[in-house]
Design a protein around this motif. Structure first.
Motif, mmCIF file in Angstrom:
data_model
loop_
_atom_site.group_PDB
_atom_site.id
_atom_site.type_symbol
_atom_site.label_atom_id
_atom_site.label_comp_id
_atom_site.label_asym_id
_atom_site.label_seq_id
_atom_site.Cartn_x
_atom_site.Cartn_y
_atom_site.Cartn_z
ATOM 1 N N VAL A 119 0.820 -1.203 0.000
ATOM 2 C CA VAL A 119 0.000 0.000 0.000
ATOM 3 C C VAL A 119 0.854 1.253 0.000
ATOM 4 N N PHE A 120 1.831 1.314 0.901
ATOM 5 C CA PHE A 120 2.596 2.541 1.005
ATOM 6 C C PHE A 120 3.662 2.658 -0.077
ATOM 7 N N ALA B 54 13.550 16.781 -3.069
ATOM 8 C CA ALA B 54 12.234 17.068 -2.507
ATOM 9 C C ALA B 54 11.967 16.236 -1.263
ATOM 10 N N SER B 55 11.139 16.790 -0.382
ATOM 11 C CA SER B 55 10.736 16.105 0.843
ATOM 12 C C SER B 55 9.215 16.097 0.943
ATOM 13 N N TYR B 56 8.670 14.932 1.289
ATOM 14 C CA TYR B 56 7.238 14.774 1.514
ATOM 15 C C TYR B 56 6.998 14.246 2.923
ATOM 16 N N ARG B 57 5.822 14.559 3.458
ATOM 17 C CA ARG B 57 5.390 14.006 4.739
ATOM 18 C C ARG B 57 4.280 12.995 4.481
ATOM 19 N N ILE B 58 4.361 11.817 5.118
ATOM 20 C CA ILE B 58 3.365 10.763 4.952
ATOM 21 C C ILE B 58 2.502 10.696 6.207
ATOM 22 N N THR B 59 1.175 10.719 6.039
ATOM 23 C CA THR B 59 0.272 10.624 7.178
ATOM 24 C C THR B 59 -0.794 9.572 6.907
ATOM 25 N N LEU B 60 -1.353 9.045 7.982
ATOM 26 C CA LEU B 60 -2.454 8.095 7.902
ATOM 27 C C LEU B 60 -3.514 8.540 8.905
ATOM 28 N N ASN B 61 -4.700 8.842 8.390
ATOM 29 C CA ASN B 61 -5.786 9.355 9.235
ATOM 30 C C ASN B 61 -5.346 10.570 10.050
ATOM 31 N N GLY B 62 -4.487 11.400 9.452
ATOM 32 C CA GLY B 62 -4.025 12.613 10.103
ATOM 33 C C GLY B 62 -2.821 12.441 11.009
ATOM 34 N N PHE B 63 -2.383 11.214 11.256
ATOM 35 C CA PHE B 63 -1.233 10.970 12.123
ATOM 36 C C PHE B 63 0.034 10.792 11.283
ATOM 37 N N ASN B 64 1.117 11.415 11.751
ATOM 38 C CA ASN B 64 2.381 11.320 11.042
ATOM 39 C C ASN B 64 2.864 9.881 10.998
ATOM 40 N N LEU B 65 3.226 9.425 9.792
ATOM 41 C CA LEU B 65 3.627 8.031 9.614
ATOM 42 C C LEU B 65 5.078 7.902 9.164
ATOM 43 N N PRO C 243 -6.670 -0.104 3.692
ATOM 44 C CA PRO C 243 -7.474 -0.871 4.652
ATOM 45 C C PRO C 243 -7.465 -0.263 6.044
ATOM 46 N N ALA C 244 -6.453 0.575 6.349
ATOM 47 C CA ALA C 244 -6.347 1.168 7.677
ATOM 48 C C ALA C 244 -6.863 2.599 7.729
ATOM 49 N N GLY C 245 -7.319 3.143 6.595
ATOM 50 C CA GLY C 245 -7.821 4.510 6.569
ATOM 51 C C GLY C 245 -7.237 5.293 5.405
ATOM 52 N N SER C 246 -7.355 6.611 5.471
ATOM 53 C CA SER C 246 -6.913 7.480 4.386
ATOM 54 C C SER C 246 -5.451 7.871 4.564
ATOM 55 N N ALA C 247 -4.624 7.550 3.562
ATOM 56 C CA ALA C 247 -3.209 7.920 3.578
ATOM 57 C C ALA C 247 -2.990 9.143 2.698
ATOM 58 N N ARG C 248 -2.060 9.984 3.100
ATOM 59 C CA ARG C 248 -1.720 11.191 2.336
ATOM 60 C C ARG C 248 -0.212 11.359 2.280
#
Length: 287
Positions: free
Chosen positions: A10-11, A49-60, A262-267
């Motif tokens: 997924v990630f 470049a740098s990106y931040r990964i979050t899942l359901n609003g929590f930093n991942l 499956p665990a929620g919305s990833a961004r």
């Protein structure tokens, strides 16, 4: 637990979509370069470049991307680190690809992906001959499950690796990054990614500017498990990439990528980008 089992695929998919979006920089001048005419062909350029990964609003975790594109050759590197379940699950993946540029199109030569996690370590190495895979090593070797959709020789032709795909999808003078389709092989799975126009939306904090949102369709072809997880990812219409357009620079600036899991919305959200056009020694940065 489904989250632990599905996290790597997924990630890795989320990171791959972000890389695809970021690839727009590789074929467009930075804002600082618009004063002078852009020479024909592809200008040598470096991107960090740098990106931040979050899942359901929590930093991942975080996602780092670097590229070095010359007149005739290119190298692309990514580094992804994910930590979840209060550190119980950790995953790190490093990817590198290199190749040549012919007729302004990427021709990958070598691809390497190494990963390590609390569940498993492994690697993928591929060598290309023209547009087909001539060398492939996947470690560790495992028995395929009963629901595995097998690969054939035809699936290894007419494909690019996930990082070289960013060059193919963003090359050209199209007015929108949407409307592109890619045939990708990541060493294990053959799949298609198609970008379709979804909508326009305002750019936060910048009056009179709009962003273009592309909806991403994932189509598995072979080398995947025909299970509920894959079916869910293939059927979803909720994978999106948001681009901020900079017309004066012919720039497609990816702001974010969203993906249901499956665990929620990833961004994945852009935090910082530096773009250096080597011929002019100019540098543009976005925070």
């Amino acid at each position: 637990m489904m989250y632990q089992v599905s996290s790597r695929r997924v990630f890795a998919c989320v990171a791959g979509l972000a890389v695809t979006a970021l690839g727009a920089f590789l074929f467009t001048p930075s804002p600082l370069a618009t004063a002078a005419p852009t020479p024909p062909g592809i200008s040598p350029v470096r991107v960090d470049a740098s990106y931040r990964i979050t899942l359901n609003g929590f930093n991942l975790g975080n996602f780092q991307f670097k590229s070095d594109v010359g007149r005739n050759r290119y190298t692309l590197d990514t580094d992804v680190e994910i930590s979840a379940l209060l550190g119980v699950f950790k995953w790190k993946g490093v990817t590198r690809t290199s190749g040549s540029l012919r007729a302004s199109s990427p021709k990958p030569a070598d691809f390497r992906f190494d990963y390590e996690s609390t569940v498993r370590n492994g690697s993928v190495a591929m060598g290309f001959a023209e547009d087909r895979i001539e060398r492939l090593t996947v470690l560790p070797t495992t028995a395929e499950p009963a629901d595995w959709v097998p690969l054939s020789a035809s699936h290894l032709k007419g494909v690019v690796d996930p990082l070289s795909a960013i060059l193919a999808i963003t090359h050209g003078d199209a007015s929108t990054p949407c409307g592109r389709k890619l045939a990708i092989f990541d060493g294990k799975q053959r799949f298609d990614i198609a970008l379709r126009f979804a909508r326009k939306e305002p750019v936060a904090g910048i009056p009179d500017e709009t962003a273009i949102v592309c909806r991403v369709k994932y189509t598995p072809i072979a080398g995947y498990r025909a299970n509920a997880e894959t079916q869910q990812l293939a059927e979803t219409n909720d994978i999106e990439i948001v681009f901020r357009m900079v017309p004066a620079a012919k720039l497609m600036l990816p702001q974010s990528v969203t993906l249901p899991t499956p665990a929620g919305s990833a961004r994945i959200d852009l935090e910082k980008v530096n773009v250096e056009i080597s011929d002019r020694g100019q540098l543009a940065s976005v925070d």
